[in-house]
Enzyme design. Structure first.
Site, PDB file in Angstrom:
ATOM      1  N   ASP A  10       0.870  -1.166   0.000  1.00 29.04           N
ATOM      2  CA  ASP A  10       0.000   0.000   0.000  1.00 29.04           C
ATOM      3  C   ASP A  10       0.915   1.225   0.000  1.00 29.04           C
ATOM      4  OD1 ASP A  10      -2.375   1.578   0.297  1.00 29.04           O
ATOM      5  OD2 ASP A  10      -1.870   1.808   2.406  1.00 29.04           O
ATOM      6  N   LYS A  11       0.380   2.375  -0.369  1.00 27.79           N
ATOM      7  CA  LYS A  11       1.212   3.583  -0.392  1.00 27.79           C
ATOM      8  C   LYS A  11       1.150   4.344   0.924  1.00 27.79           C
ATOM      9  CE  LYS A  11      -0.226   7.420  -2.258  1.00 27.79           C
ATOM     10  NZ  LYS A  11      -0.100   8.398  -1.138  1.00 27.79           N
TER      11      LYS A  11
END
Length: 658
Positions: free
Chosen positions: A349-350
């Site tokens: 995920d960012k």
């Protein structure tokens, strides 16, 4: 083995007892205490034999109590597994007077079992944590009245009122008002998203076809304005409910490793029992006494009891988990540990994982003769009047980076939803916002400004133009910046054999691409909702066989649950992600990822070595005791030797360094 159980499971590991839900673990520890007490009394004192025997009997009781419950629970279901064989072996050891060996057997087996069962309620906890995200009640508009009802009672097309800073209680479309919505829990976006009323609520398309700036999701958080939402999905069909359903479905699936182990146990244990029972009657066929036949049968039972086999994996797993914990990583079980060691692909995920998760002021560009400090002072004064999260980030960073003091020179701020804001500074109008706002106010944008604006947007920045006295004087950009350790961490992962590192984010593709260039990712997939992330994980699993998912938000929970190994960022991670994950980076340090993968690879190697040692010993001892070459004493001695070798081999993991 990794077990995952829900309420409808046939067997529940949460036995309870005098010490609560952790009684099994405490019983295993007490078994060890009494075993070592008996061992010390035997070696270093001259106490009465009955004192030593009492100590070993107590070790038997505490070590065997839950093992017996497990064994007979499985017998009722028509299954014979290693639990049963361990009990029979311990009884056999007691029968021939080897109480010490039997106590050790039960202690080691029970401690491994107890620690494995310690996390057995993970599925229930993860689902409960997900359910807590959704509000329990909603404010429904009925005529001129507002009535509070349970979310389960909401009907399609009900109008609900969402107050400032409140959780949204249903998936729907905004029909009145506008606000900034924090939907990080669903989409993973680092910035609150400006939402506004749908222009034609009387003629609504399907939910999936409505523009994302008009729809809201259950469990997301409203900003500073009142909004009214038309309910388009019932509680059971909401996005968050789908997240719960996805996690539930995956939590109930058994791992291939678990199924393989069960297959082995199902043929090995009955085969040994049949062999031992048959040998009890060997005196009917060959010329020996009943006692000699029983002795041979017990010898084979001791030889075949998988003492070293039973602890070969738990001892390595426990050592690796202890070493990982010392390094700031929580690993929830042997399967996750082994799977980590065979990975070549990791999805990230960012927001909050590869990035800080907080917007930072990244660029200040002057577009006129305005003095830089004067420009920053103007921005500080105006943005300080706003409650918008981006405004707060800009104010914080201007004060921190440029040491500019606030003088309260701005007033009359007005938010222009979806575009920016207007205020008065030193008696003149100031506009701060996007290009659309400048066009609406007929403020010309130079080619230079346009070029810089497009370049920053292309690189994933959120850009705000600033005008004063109807003239464009500069621009600002903010961005969720990469963690300082992210680039180096990805480089280390490449060096240890991770070939593919992919970002899966709910943020815009351009934002993801920009972060990827800075830190060295191989692929980026943006604009993903939770179900899109799950689909991406499934596709990547088919392509690469095994994949880990690293995340910290609720929107990551289904993707982490569907991945081979789910890895949660600890301090920043949500309860859901932490409960769903197989591995948690407790200190929120992504730089621990290469360490734990290296540790997993080493532990996988040691587990294989231990299995070969333990199975080799069993394969050697069964024929030698069967033929009378080795007696019980030799069998026990070799078993103890193999157990010691297996444990010492596993303990090497405690000294592991990357």
């Amino acid at each position: 083995m990794k077990h995952k159980h829900l309420e409808n499971d046939k067997h529940d590991h949460n036995h309870g007892g005098v010490f609560g839900e952790n009684t099994e673990l405490y019983f295993a520890i007490l078994s060890g205490v009494f075993f070592f007490t008996g061992l010390i009394l035997t070696k270093f004192t001259n106490v009465f034999d009955w004192v030593v025997l009492t100590s070993f009997i107590l070790s038997y009781f505490f070590g065997g109590y839950y093992t017996i419950l497990e064994a007979f629970g499985k017998i009722k279901e028509g299954e014979f597994e290693i639990d049963f064989l361990m009990i029979v072996a311990a009884i056999g050891a007691a029968y021939i007077g080897s109480w010490q060996e039997g106590a050790l057997l039960l202690f080691l087996f029970s401690i491994g079992h107890a620690l494995e069962h310690y996390a057995m309620n993970k599925a229930k906890k993860s689902i409960h944590a997900l359910g807590d995200l959704s509000p329990k009640t909603a404010l429904v508009k009925k005529g001129n009245k507002i009535v509070e009802v349970a979310v389960e009672e909401l009907q399609l097309n009900d109008i609900i009122v969402i107050k400032p800073n409140a959780k949204i209680s249903a998936d729907g479309v905004i029909i009145k008002g506008s606000s900034s919505i924090n939907q990080a829990s669903i989409t993973g976006e680092s910035m609150p998203v400006d939402k506004m009323a749908y222009s034609n609520p009387e003629n609504l398309p399907e939910f999936k076809d409505i523009h994302k700036n008009n729809v809201v999701f259950t469990g997301t958080i409203n900003g500073d304005s009142n909004i009214e939402v038309q309910v388009l999905k019932l509680s059971k069909d909401s996005t968050i409910s789908r997240v719960i359903k996805m996690v539930s479905e995956v939590e109930t699936k058994k791992s291939p490793t678990q199924l393989l182990t069960k297959k082995f146990e199902k043929w090995f244990v009955p085969a040994v029992i049949v062999l031992v029972v048959t040998l009890c009657f060997a005196y009917l066929i060959i010329d020996e006494t009943v006692k000699e036949s029983l002795y041979r049968a017990i010898s084979v039972l001791v030889s075949a009891s998988p003492c070293a086999l039973a602890i070969s994996t738990p001892s390595a797993v426990l050592s690796a988990i202890a070493r990982a914990a010392k390094g700031g990583v929580l690993i929830k079980g042997g399967r996750a540990l082994e799977d980590l060691g065979s990975l070549t692909t990791i999805a990230f995920d960012k927001t909050g994982t590869l990035t800080e998760g907080k917007p930072k002021l990244t660029n200040v560009v002057l577009l006129s003769e305005f003095n830089k400090n004067e420009f920053l002072s103007l921005v500080l004064e105006v943005e300080n009047l706003s409650n918008h999260p981006l405004a707060k980030a800009i104010v914080k960073d201007i004060k921190k980076q440029f040491s500019i003091e606030q003088k309260n020179l701005a007033s009359d701020i007005k938010a222009i939803q979806g575009k920016g804001l207007k205020a008065i500074y030193r008696g003149e109008e100031v506009y701060i916002g996007n290009k659309e706002l400048m066009v609406d106010q007929k403020i010309s944008i130079s080619v230079k400004a346009e070029t810089q604006l497009e370049e920053l947007l292309k690189n994933g920045h959120t850009v705000m133009l600033v005008s004063f006295k109807k003239q464009l004087i500069g621009l600002l950009s903010v961005m969720d910046v990469p963690r300082k350790s992210a680039k180096n961490t990805l480089s280390r992962l490449k060096r240890i054999g991770i070939k593919k590192m992919i970002m899966l984010t709910g943020d815009h593709q351009s934002v993801g691409d920009s972060i990827a260039k800075q830190i060295g990712l191989t692929e980026v997939r943006g604009n993903l909702l939770p179900e899109n992330k799950v689909a991406a994980i499934e596709e990547l699993k088919q392509r690469y066989s095994k994949i880990a998912m690293v995340g910290d938000g609720v929107n990551d929970a289904p993707a982490m649950a569907n991945s081979t190994v789910g890895i949660a960022m600890g301090a920043a991670g949500s309860d859901v992600a932490l409960e769903t994950a197989d591995v948690a980076l407790m200190s929120d340090k992504i730089e621990n990822l290469p360490f734990v993968i290296g540790l997993s690879r080493k532990s996988k190697s040691i587990i294989k070595q231990n299995l070969w040692i333990s199975l080799g010993i069993v394969a050697f001892l069964i024929p030698t005791t069967l033929l009378g070459i080795a007696n019980i004493g030799i069998a026990v001695a070799i078993h103890e030797g193999s157990t010691l070798i297996v444990v010492i081999n596993a303990l090497r993991l405690l000294k592991y360094n990357e």
